[in-house]
Design a protein around this motif. Structure first.
Motif, PDB file in Angstrom:
ATOM      1  N   SER A  15       0.826  -1.200   0.000  1.00  0.00           N
ATOM      2  CA  SER A  15       0.000   0.000   0.000  1.00  0.00           C
ATOM      3  C   SER A  15       0.865   1.257   0.000  1.00  0.00           C
ATOM      4  N   ILE A  16       0.416   2.245  -0.761  1.00  0.00           N
ATOM      5  CA  ILE A  16       1.100   3.539  -0.793  1.00  0.00           C
ATOM      6  C   ILE A  16       0.504   4.505   0.232  1.00  0.00           C
ATOM      7  N   TRP A  17      -0.540   4.100   0.913  1.00  0.00           N
ATOM      8  CA  TRP A  17      -1.274   4.996   1.807  1.00  0.00           C
ATOM      9  C   TRP A  17      -0.626   5.055   3.185  1.00  0.00           C
ATOM     10  N   HIS A  18      -0.786   6.191   3.816  1.00  0.00           N
ATOM     11  CA  HIS A  18      -0.262   6.407   5.162  1.00  0.00           C
ATOM     12  C   HIS A  18      -1.427   6.292   6.145  1.00  0.00           C
ATOM     13  N   GLY A  19      -1.460   5.217   6.918  1.00  0.00           N
ATOM     14  CA  GLY A  19      -2.558   5.019   7.865  1.00  0.00           C
ATOM     15  C   GLY A  19      -3.829   4.591   7.153  1.00  0.00           C
ATOM     16  N   ASP A  20      -4.859   4.396   7.934  1.00  0.00           N
ATOM     17  CA  ASP A  20      -6.147   3.960   7.400  1.00  0.00           C
ATOM     18  C   ASP A  20      -7.157   5.096   7.441  1.00  0.00           C
ATOM     19  N   ALA A  87      -1.756   9.661   1.029  1.00  0.00           N
ATOM     20  CA  ALA A  87      -0.377   9.192   0.902  1.00  0.00           C
ATOM     21  C   ALA A  87       0.609   9.917   1.813  1.00  0.00           C
ATOM     22  N   ILE A  88       0.130  10.853   2.633  1.00  0.00           N
ATOM     23  CA  ILE A  88       1.022  11.618   3.517  1.00  0.00           C
ATOM     24  C   ILE A  88       0.667  11.382   4.981  1.00  0.00           C
ATOM     25  N   ASP A  89       1.570  11.782   5.855  1.00  0.00           N
ATOM     26  CA  ASP A  89       1.255  11.828   7.287  1.00  0.00           C
ATOM     27  C   ASP A  89       0.439  13.094   7.500  1.00  0.00           C
ATOM     28  N   ARG A  90      -0.871  12.945   7.616  1.00  0.00           N
ATOM     29  CA  ARG A  90      -1.801  14.073   7.666  1.00  0.00           C
ATOM     30  C   ARG A  90      -1.665  14.931   8.914  1.00  0.00           C
ATOM     31  N   GLN A 127       4.185  15.609  -5.362  1.00  0.00           N
ATOM     32  CA  GLN A 127       3.623  14.353  -5.854  1.00  0.00           C
ATOM     33  C   GLN A 127       3.105  14.618  -7.267  1.00  0.00           C
TER      34      GLN A 127
END
Length: 171
Positions: A15-20, A87-90, A127
């Protein structure tokens, strides 16, 4: 001599996502803004792509009765901005659009268009995303590329209720 014919399943795509973040949370953030106005719906968060759909109706067509190019661009930027957000640490970063282009390839007069956003580059400060938009018959309608800046500050993407409390506005 016997050969083992069993094969191993391919490794899952990382996964390219940061967290759920659930689709439900994202839908809530899209209320009372252009996303809701255009009828854009997010349909799938895959390990390496974000998918959504948009109706081709009176909200999204031009006077000639076909999908407005500006609606396609708004759809593409919606998908890329949300994908960039995922995709980032929000808690530390926010993404904002820097540039977008679109090639409109065929008209669509009714139904739905589906968009798939995939990253081309996920850097620390920028990005680049590609969005392919297709019609109900899976024919390519539009290809868009969007560049997002990654800025160092907590994300501003929130629900309408939190937007209202932050701005002090009753709307």
């Amino acid at each position: 001599m016997t050969h083992d014919t069993a094969t191993t399943a391919p490794a899952p795509t990382p996964s390219i996502w940061h967290g759920d973040v659930s689709l439900r949370v994202l839908e809530n953030m899209g209320r009372r803004c252009l996303i809701e106005t255009l009828g854009i719906e997010l349909t799938d968060i895959a390990p390496d792509a974000l998918r959504g759909r948009m109706p081709v109706d009176t909200r999204t067509t031009q006077p000639a009765g076909v999908l407005h190019g500006g609606a396609s661009v708004a759809f593409a930027e919606t998908l890329t901005s949300i994908a960039g957000y995922l995709a980032i640490d929000r808690h530390l970063f926010h993404v904002v659009g820097m540039e977008i282009n679109a090639n409109h390839l065929r008209p669509v007069a009714s139904g739905w268009v589906t968009g798939v956003a995939r990253p081309i580059h996920l850097g620390a400060r920028a990005q680049v995303w590609e969005v392919k938009i297709s019609d109900d018959r899976e024919r390519l309608v539009c290809v868009s590329r969007c560049t997002l800046a990654v800025i160092e500050r907590p994300s501003d993407y929130v629900s309408p209720e939190l937007r209202r409390s932050r701005s002090g506005s009753p709307n």
